[in-house]
Enzyme design. Structure first.
Site, PDB file in Angstrom:
ATOM      1  N   CYS A 235      12.300  -3.484  37.194  1.00 23.06           N
ATOM      2  CA  CYS A 235      11.698  -4.609  36.484  1.00 23.06           C
ATOM      3  C   CYS A 235      11.480  -4.274  35.007  1.00 23.06           C
ATOM      4  O   CYS A 235      11.341  -3.115  34.635  1.00 23.06           O
ATOM      5  CB  CYS A 235      10.343  -4.946  37.082  1.00 23.06           C
ATOM      6  SG  CYS A 235      10.394  -5.225  38.839  1.00 23.06           S
TER       7      CYS A 235
ATOM      8  N   ARG B  80      18.580  -2.606  33.102  1.00 24.28           N
ATOM      9  CA  ARG B  80      17.734  -1.856  34.032  1.00 24.28           C
ATOM     10  C   ARG B  80      17.942  -2.303  35.479  1.00 24.28           C
ATOM     11  O   ARG B  80      17.493  -1.628  36.395  1.00 24.28           O
ATOM     12  CB  ARG B  80      16.261  -2.037  33.657  1.00 24.28           C
ATOM     13  CG  ARG B  80      15.947  -1.602  32.241  1.00 24.28           C
ATOM     14  CD  ARG B  80      14.514  -1.889  31.914  1.00 24.28           C
ATOM     15  NE  ARG B  80      13.629  -1.118  32.752  1.00 24.28           N
ATOM     16  CZ  ARG B  80      13.241   0.124  32.493  1.00 24.28           C
ATOM     17  NH1 ARG B  80      13.665   0.709  31.404  1.00 24.28           N
ATOM     18  NH2 ARG B  80      12.437   0.757  33.306  1.00 24.28           N
TER      19      ARG B  80
ATOM     20  N   TRP C 238      13.044  -6.947  39.865  1.00 28.69           N
ATOM     21  CA  TRP C 238      13.892  -6.236  40.839  1.00 28.69           C
ATOM     22  C   TRP C 238      13.056  -6.205  42.109  1.00 28.69           C
ATOM     23  O   TRP C 238      12.037  -5.512  42.168  1.00 28.69           O
ATOM     24  CB  TRP C 238      14.186  -4.830  40.325  1.00 28.69           C
ATOM     25  CG  TRP C 238      15.256  -4.076  41.044  1.00 28.69           C
ATOM     26  CD1 TRP C 238      16.600  -4.142  40.836  1.00 28.69           C
ATOM     27  CD2 TRP C 238      15.068  -3.077  42.065  1.00 28.69           C
ATOM     28  NE1 TRP C 238      17.252  -3.261  41.655  1.00 28.69           N
ATOM     29  CE2 TRP C 238      16.345  -2.606  42.419  1.00 28.69           C
ATOM     30  CE3 TRP C 238      13.958  -2.559  42.721  1.00 28.69           C
ATOM     31  CZ2 TRP C 238      16.532  -1.635  43.382  1.00 28.69           C
ATOM     32  CZ3 TRP C 238      14.143  -1.588  43.689  1.00 28.69           C
ATOM     33  CH2 TRP C 238      15.417  -1.129  44.016  1.00 28.69           C
TER      34      TRP C 238
ATOM     35  N   ASN D 187       5.228  -4.769  36.714  1.00 35.96           N
ATOM     36  CA  ASN D 187       6.167  -3.792  37.276  1.00 35.96           C
ATOM     37  C   ASN D 187       5.371  -2.852  38.152  1.00 35.96           C
ATOM     38  O   ASN D 187       4.267  -2.453  37.772  1.00 35.96           O
ATOM     39  CB  ASN D 187       6.814  -2.945  36.174  1.00 35.96           C
ATOM     40  CG  ASN D 187       7.683  -3.765  35.243  1.00 35.96           C
ATOM     41  OD1 ASN D 187       7.972  -4.925  35.518  1.00 35.96           O
ATOM     42  ND2 ASN D 187       8.096  -3.150  34.148  1.00 35.96           N
ATOM     43  N   GLY D 188       5.934  -2.429  39.268  1.00 34.16           N
ATOM     44  CA  GLY D 188       5.226  -1.488  40.132  1.00 34.16           C
ATOM     45  C   GLY D 188       4.899  -2.127  41.470  1.00 34.16           C
ATOM     46  O   GLY D 188       5.443  -3.175  41.819  1.00 34.16           O
TER      47      GLY D 188
ATOM     48  N   GLU E  37      29.285  14.478  41.714  1.00 31.47           N
ATOM     49  CA  GLU E  37      29.034  13.504  40.649  1.00 31.47           C
ATOM     50  C   GLU E  37      30.195  12.504  40.537  1.00 31.47           C
ATOM     51  O   GLU E  37      29.976  11.297  40.350  1.00 31.47           O
ATOM     52  CB  GLU E  37      28.803  14.251  39.322  1.00 31.47           C
ATOM     53  CG  GLU E  37      28.655  13.383  38.092  1.00 31.47           C
ATOM     54  CD  GLU E  37      27.482  12.395  38.146  1.00 31.47           C
ATOM     55  OE1 GLU E  37      26.673  12.457  39.070  1.00 31.47           O
ATOM     56  OE2 GLU E  37      27.432  11.529  37.252  1.00 31.47           O
TER      57      GLU E  37
ATOM     58  N   LYS F 190      29.748   8.502  40.913  1.00 28.44           N
ATOM     59  CA  LYS F 190      30.164   7.538  39.872  1.00 28.44           C
ATOM     60  C   LYS F 190      31.035   6.458  40.500  1.00 28.44           C
ATOM     61  O   LYS F 190      30.848   5.278  40.243  1.00 28.44           O
ATOM     62  CB  LYS F 190      30.968   8.227  38.758  1.00 28.44           C
ATOM     63  CG  LYS F 190      30.210   8.985  37.709  1.00 28.44           C
ATOM     64  CD  LYS F 190      29.305   8.196  36.810  1.00 28.44           C
ATOM     65  CE  LYS F 190      27.962   7.989  37.393  1.00 28.44           C
ATOM     66  NZ  LYS F 190      26.947   8.958  37.242  1.00 28.44           N
TER      67      LYS F 190
ATOM     68  N   GLU G 158      28.996   4.104  42.984  1.00 30.76           N
ATOM     69  CA  GLU G 158      27.974   3.194  42.451  1.00 30.76           C
ATOM     70  C   GLU G 158      28.555   2.045  41.636  1.00 30.76           C
ATOM     71  O   GLU G 158      27.992   0.960  41.637  1.00 30.76           O
ATOM     72  CB  GLU G 158      26.845   3.917  41.713  1.00 30.76           C
ATOM     73  CG  GLU G 158      27.176   4.679  40.481  1.00 30.76           C
ATOM     74  CD  GLU G 158      25.956   5.391  39.878  1.00 30.76           C
ATOM     75  OE1 GLU G 158      24.812   5.048  40.177  1.00 30.76           O
ATOM     76  OE2 GLU G 158      26.176   6.306  39.072  1.00 30.76           O
TER      77      GLU G 158
ATOM     78  N   HIS H 179      35.543  22.267  58.031  1.00 31.83           N
ATOM     79  CA  HIS H 179      34.511  22.336  59.070  1.00 31.83           C
ATOM     80  C   HIS H 179      34.159  20.966  59.640  1.00 31.83           C
ATOM     81  O   HIS H 179      33.149  20.819  60.307  1.00 31.83           O
ATOM     82  CB  HIS H 179      33.255  23.020  58.517  1.00 31.83           C
ATOM     83  CG  HIS H 179      33.490  24.440  58.118  1.00 31.83           C
ATOM     84  ND1 HIS H 179      33.793  25.437  59.024  1.00 31.83           N
ATOM     85  CD2 HIS H 179      33.523  25.036  56.895  1.00 31.83           C
ATOM     86  CE1 HIS H 179      33.982  26.577  58.387  1.00 31.83           C
ATOM     87  NE2 HIS H 179      33.826  26.359  57.079  1.00 31.83           N
TER      88      HIS H 179
ATOM     89  N   LYS I   5      18.516   0.944  36.570  1.00 35.00           N
ATOM     90  CA  LYS I   5      18.741   2.072  35.664  1.00 35.00           C
ATOM     91  C   LYS I   5      17.666   3.131  35.840  1.00 35.00           C
ATOM     92  O   LYS I   5      17.949   4.317  35.856  1.00 35.00           O
ATOM     93  CB  LYS I   5      18.762   1.567  34.219  1.00 35.00           C
ATOM     94  CG  LYS I   5      18.957   2.654  33.178  1.00 35.00           C
ATOM     95  CD  LYS I   5      20.317   3.316  33.320  1.00 35.00           C
ATOM     96  CE  LYS I   5      20.531   4.463  32.360  1.00 35.00           C
ATOM     97  NZ  LYS I   5      21.651   5.329  32.787  1.00 35.00           N
TER      98      LYS I   5
HETATM   99  O1  M6R Z   1      16.562   8.805  34.791  1.00 32.59           O
HETATM  100  P1  M6R Z   1      16.883   9.850  35.815  1.00 32.59           P
HETATM  101  O2  M6R Z   1      17.869  10.840  35.344  1.00 32.59           O
HETATM  102  O3  M6R Z   1      15.659  10.496  36.365  1.00 32.59           O
HETATM  103  O4  M6R Z   1      17.550   9.018  37.002  1.00 32.59           O
HETATM  104  C1  M6R Z   1      17.861   9.608  38.221  1.00 32.59           C
HETATM  105  C2  M6R Z   1      18.787   8.727  39.032  1.00 32.59           C
HETATM  106  O5  M6R Z   1      18.137   7.542  39.409  1.00 32.59           O
HETATM  107  C3  M6R Z   1      20.068   8.385  38.260  1.00 32.59           C
HETATM  108  O6  M6R Z   1      20.726   9.530  37.849  1.00 32.59           O
HETATM  109  C4  M6R Z   1      21.004   7.540  39.136  1.00 32.59           C
HETATM  110  O7  M6R Z   1      21.493   8.303  40.192  1.00 32.59           O
HETATM  111  C5  M6R Z   1      22.142   6.965  38.286  1.00 32.59           C
HETATM  112  N1  M6R Z   1      22.450   5.637  38.708  1.00 32.59           N
HETATM  113  C6  M6R Z   1      23.378   7.762  38.366  1.00 32.59           C
HETATM  114  O8  M6R Z   1      24.462   7.224  37.684  1.00 32.59           O
END
Ligand code: M6R
Length: 621
Positions: free
Chosen positions: A2, A27, A75, A101-102, A494, A498, A501, A517, A616
């Site tokens: 949010c 976000r 959100w 937010n929260g 990673e 990527k 997501e 395995h 985000k």
């Molecule tokens: O802001 P942060 O680095 O703490 O965020 C951690 C994760 O939420 C963040 O890396 C998330 O996995 C991203 N969407 C990755 O691309």
């Protein structure tokens, strides 16, 4: 997640709020809304869906005037995404509007009490309950003189309500009876005051207001702010006095704009050479063959006495932590343990006396990571942080730390912050190593190799078109493996993250050696594998692992070192990486994987910068 923006001044508030909300879109959100004060009434416009198709259209057909207002991107946590659950929410009288937010954890108990008192609710949200609670206290406070917040009964009512609340909040409140005032408060969810000339702002994220002002105050937990067009007052619910410090934002509106690139993600991939330069700037001490930092707040003897480091992080930052483990153990010979931040908090992991917690976070606001930091501090351990967002909660609560200086990262998929974290971790490993047994020659080799990285990334970026071709070839695959060993094992994780997501393709990152395995059962001619096989100490073994995939007809896209001819015979497609030192390959190998994921997602027509279901900065646990 949010986002909040608030404005009070002489200009028309609606366009400022709408523009601010657009700057918060990155976000992640499912609905958006605004509330404005106009001629003694609170007017609300809110709509499910994207701002352009929802709220912006609504504001065109049903415009609202007024020089004061609050806005929100939601959100969903409590209640499905819908018009009625969107913020702002009104209290029972319809005169107080709240954006939040929260999560209000005790909202159900509060709601039952309010229902018994005759309140009726229009949404399924915890925020509406909070709005009603503020309304109840406002009725009591109105006309009274109180101690907190001067004479302002809205501030007093917000304080009274928050004393009853269990949970987290960043919130902004306006009230028909208090024209000219916005009240903001935070606990566990960021909120800043933006200071203008004859106008002031509230925002959950500096991006929302950087076009208007660079002077900000980062509120602390339990702060309650009363903001008018020409002043702001802050009190603290816990201590009654708040520490207010005015800071300058280090980035501009242009830094947070997409420019000529089709997506923020692509822009940020292209910004990586500069991001690495910024991470290294002023930190390489060639004379001492070491790295230096300004903000670790530890003496040399304290640094020397560290006998274990626990790195806690989430998502992409957790992958960076895994690389950190390899770097620090190899170069500094300090045992490192990597923890998912959310697991670290709740599993009572033993921490010896001289253990230091290091958290990694782009946003500096990730709730799980923040909780890990607080848990380590609660247990009396020093907690350091590597963070990108200046002034973020993690940056402010850590005992010491290192900023990445990567600039604003808007794309939900983290890119430049990841490579910046790796650069900072490499420096930290050298710094710690040089206080122990790392020879000057090896340290200098690493430092020079790091300094060469920006140029190497630039040359990788020139391969964008051929990467796009390869990506298109595989864009219809429904499953992918990403495999690596040693330093590139975390990069395989990673690369898979990527891809999944932003393209929604199922992708698994694994150790190349672990495949045999079990997971190798999934390999067939429709399941491509991205193999990280640079010419490092694991090369022969990784090639043997690759042969096993090939023997099962799995298509192979290899990331190999330039000049490697053998790989051409066994891989369907080859992406060449410049020659590098083994500890540097993680940074270099990341870049083509980001572009690969980007082009696949773009080819599949996905919303690259705002992938479904993702936010985000994940500010709930
Ligand atoms: O802001 P942060 O680095 O703490 O965020 C951690 C994760 O939420 C963040 O890396 C998330 O996995 C991203 N969407 C990755 O691309």
């Amino acid at each position: 997640m949010c986002g909040i923006i608030g404005f009070v001044g002489k200009k028309s508030a609606a366009p400022i709020l709408l523009e601010g909300l657009r700057r918060l879109e990155y976000r992640g959100y499912d609905s958006a809304g605004v509330a404005l004060l106009d001629e003694g009434s609170v007017l609300i416009r809110k709509k499910k869906g994207k701002i352009d198709e929802g709220l912006a259209r609504l504001l065109k057909s049903e415009p609202v005037a007024g020089n004061l207002g609050i806005g929100h991107t939601r959100w969903a946590t409590h209640g499905v995404p819908s018009d009625k659950n969107s913020h702002p929410h009104l209290d029972q009288s319809g005169k107080i509007a709240v954006v939040h937010n929260g999560v209000i954890e005790n909202y159900d108990a509060l709601k039952q009490r309010l229902l018994k008192a005759g309140h009726t609710f229009k949404s399924d949200t915890d925020t509406e309950v909070l709005a009603h609670l503020i309304g109840v206290h406002y009725e009591k406070r109105h006309g009274q003189n109180g101690k907190n917040g001067g004479e302002n009964p809205l501030t007093q009512a917000v304080c009274d309500a928050l004393r009853e609340v269990i949970g987290t909040y960043g919130l902004a409140v306006i009230c028909a009876g208090q024209p000219g005032t916005i009240v903001g408060a935070r606990r566990g969810s960021p909120l800043i005051i933006g200071i203008g000339t004859g106008e002031n702002f509230l925002a959950s994220d500096a991006n929302a207001i950087v076009a208007h002002t660079k002077k900000v105050v980062y509120l602390s937990d339990y702060d309650v702010a009363t903001v008018t067009s020409d002043r702001f007052d802050v009190l603290n619910l816990g201590t009654d006095t708040a520490t207010v410090q005015i800071s300058n934002l280090e980035f501009s509106q242009e830094d947070a704009a997409r420019g000529r690139h089709a997506h923020f993600m692509l822009k940020e991939i292209y910004e990586q050479p500069r991001a690495i330069e910024n991470a290294l700037r002023g930190r390489v001490d060639a004379e001492g063959a070491t790295a230096k930092f300004g903000g670790l707040n530890m003496s040399v003897s304290e640094m020397r006495s560290i006998d274990r480091i626990v790195i806690a992080a989430s998502g992409t930052s957790w992958h960076a932590a895994l690389v950190g483990e390899y770097l620090i153990e190899e170069l500094a010979q300090i045992p490192v343990e990597v923890e998912f931040a959310h697991e670290f908090c709740y599993r009572n992991c033993p921490l010896e006396k001289n253990t230091v917690l290091l958290v990694l976070s782009q946003s500096g606001e990730t709730a799980d990571t923040l909780a890990a930091l607080r848990e380590a501090k609660r247990r009396g351990h020093r907690a350091l942080a590597i963070v990108n967002v200046v002034g973020s909660t993690i940056a402010r609560e850590s005992d010491g730390g290192i900023y990445m200086h990567a600039g604003p990262e808007i794309g939900v998929a983290s890119t430049k912050a990841f490579v910046s974290t790796l650069a900072v971790l490499s420096l930290l490993a050298v710094h710690l190593g040089r206080m122990r047994n790392l020879p000057a020659r090896r340290a200098l080799e690493i430092l020079h190799a790091l300094e060469a990285v920006p140029k190497q990334i630039e040359s990788l970026l020139t391969q964008n078109n051929s990467l796009k071709k390869i990506a298109k070839k595989y864009a219809k695959a429904e499953d992918f493996f990403f495999l690596g060993r040693g330093y590139t094992f975390p990069i395989a994780l990673e690369g898979a993250l990527k891809l999944k997501e932003i393209s929604y393709i199922h992708a698994e990152g694994y150790s190349a050696a672990e495949m045999k395995h079990g997971p190798i059962a999934l390999i067939d001619k429709n399941t491509p594998t991205v193999f990280l096989v640079p010419q490092d100490s694991m090369y022969d073994k990784t090639m043997a692992n690759l042969a096993m995939i090939r023997a099962r007809q799995g298509p192979i896209i290899a990331l190999a070192t330039e000049g490697d001819q053998a790989i051409k015979k066994v891989a369907n497609d080859v992406i060449y990486l410049p020659k590098a030192l083994e500890p540097i390959y993680p940074i270099i190998a990341t870049v083509p994987l980001q572009l690969f994921a980007y082009h696949i997602a773009a080819a599949r027509g996905c919303d690259v910068d705002k992938p479904r279901n993702l936010a985000k900065s994940v500010t709930v646990e």
